[in-house]
Scaffold this active site. Structure first.
Site, PDB file in Angstrom:
ATOM      1  N   HIS A 146       0.837  -1.203   0.000  1.00 42.66           N
ATOM      2  CA  HIS A 146       0.000   0.000   0.000  1.00 42.66           C
ATOM      3  C   HIS A 146       0.874   1.256   0.000  1.00 42.66           C
ATOM      4  CE1 HIS A 146      -3.326   2.666   1.610  1.00 42.66           C
ATOM      5  NE2 HIS A 146      -2.257   3.299   2.074  1.00 42.66           N
ATOM      6  N   GLU A 147       1.857   1.292   0.886  1.00 43.47           N
ATOM      7  CA  GLU A 147       2.707   2.484   0.994  1.00 43.47           C
ATOM      8  C   GLU A 147       3.569   2.689  -0.249  1.00 43.47           C
ATOM      9  OE1 GLU A 147       2.413   4.772   3.152  1.00 43.47           O
ATOM     10  OE2 GLU A 147       0.914   3.638   4.275  1.00 43.47           O
ATOM     11  N   HIS A 150       1.967   4.453  -3.170  1.00 41.21           N
ATOM     12  CA  HIS A 150       1.992   5.915  -3.115  1.00 41.21           C
ATOM     13  C   HIS A 150       3.246   6.446  -3.822  1.00 41.21           C
ATOM     14  CE1 HIS A 150      -1.482   6.340  -0.635  1.00 41.21           C
ATOM     15  NE2 HIS A 150      -0.946   5.845   0.461  1.00 41.21           N
ATOM     16  N   GLU A 222      -6.001   6.996  -0.834  1.00 44.34           N
ATOM     17  CA  GLU A 222      -5.915   5.849   0.068  1.00 44.34           C
ATOM     18  C   GLU A 222      -6.670   4.647  -0.498  1.00 44.34           C
ATOM     19  OE1 GLU A 222      -3.933   5.583   2.528  1.00 44.34           O
ATOM     20  OE2 GLU A 222      -3.281   7.671   2.414  1.00 44.34           O
TER      21      GLU A 222
END
Length: 306
Positions: A146-147, A150, A222
């Protein structure tokens, strides 16, 4: 050459790209209008206004990632110091075919993670000791995927710059007040009185509009990162489990620790709130847990189809 690298294997998100471009355009326009108003009101201070506005913006662009990482207690670690964290980052980077970022650890019981950086070459991904202690390996990989999405989608840089423009409005107002009103006298008294009314109003409008625009982008990014991580790893259930654990454990974290983490919610994997009545919940940088879990459930069903 870094500029010739093929895109990572993260699923592209045209909706995110469109929102990032739109947000940066609108906030940039807002900032230009704001500086223009200051220049019109305080004509004698225009060299100072332009010089400091430019200098602060450039400094923020180049050093914002280091400032954010330092503020959140991140300390870069070697594979020997954090083998589990480095191993998980290595696996995700290999899966995504992207360069490995710097890896950091934050000594905090708040279970969370974040990524900062202007691009892949300057990126840093950080997990807290509280997160490592609570998650299983597959769950940790889901959070890191997930990070790193970004970083791959470059929305970290956009959020950092966009968030700062609102703050800069307040800084510029103080500069204008100190630089323009301090010399006000006789013939300028009436202009100074008008400026004292107009500048705070314009500054407040710029701050509120930029804040709302970044919050709208933040919530979408997100969901986009959850979606990209689930599709990359093929394990949306692991990410859902991590989300549930992290969000549930927040209620058991000391209030003092949550208050320290709350100002940086836009960067965290999951938001930290110091109280159930926190105003931040109404203007949260993240979608609700239910929204995130619903999306992951739909992706899980989609991946299960033959």
């Amino acid at each position: 050459m870094p500029g010739n690298r093929a895109p990572s294997r993260y699923a592209p998100d045209q909706g995110l790209t469109t929102r990032m471009v739109t947000t940066m355009f609108l906030i940039g326009l807002l900032y230009v209008v704001f500086v223009g108003v200051l220049l019109a009101i305080l004509r004698g201070s225009w060299p100072v206004i332009l010089l400091i506005a430019g200098a602060v913006f450039v400094a923020q662009f180049w050093f914002s990632d280091r400032i954010a990482a330092f503020s959140m207690g991140a300390r870069e670690v070697t594979p020997e110091e954090a083998p589990e964290l480095h191993g998980a980052v290595d696996r995700i980077c290999a899966l995504a075919d992207m360069p490995k970022p710097r890896v950091a650890l934050a000594h905090s019981d708040v279970p969370n993670a974040f990524a900062v950086g202007r691009n892949e070459r300057t990126a840093l991904v950080c997990a807290t000791t509280g997160l490592l202690r609570r998650l299983e390996p597959e769950e940790l990989e889901g959070v890191l995927a997930h990070e790193l999405s970004h970083v791959a989608h470059r929305d970290v840089a956009v959020m950092t710059i966009a968030s700062f423009l609102g703050v800069l409005a307040g800084v510029m107002t103080r500069i204008a007040v100190w630089g323009g009103f301090g010399r006000a006298g006789g013939s300028r008294d009436s202009n100074a009185a008008i400026a004292m009314v107009l500048i705070p109003l314009v500054s407040a409008a710029v701050y509120v509009l930029s804040f709302l625009l970044t919050r709208l982008l933040s919530r979408y990014r997100e969901l986009s990162a959850d979606r990209a991580a689930a599709l990359l790893t093929g394990r949306p259930s692991a990410l859902a489990s991590a989300l549930t654990k992290v969000t549930g454990d927040m209620a058991r974290i000391p209030t003092e620790d949550l208050r320290k983490a709350e100002p940086y919610n836009a960067f965290w994997f999951a938001p930290a709130f110091s109280s159930k009545e926190s105003l931040s919940r109404l203007i949260s940088s993240h979608p609700t847990l239910e929204q995130r879990l619903d999306q992951l459930a739909r992706i899980s069903t989609q991946l299960a189809r033959p």
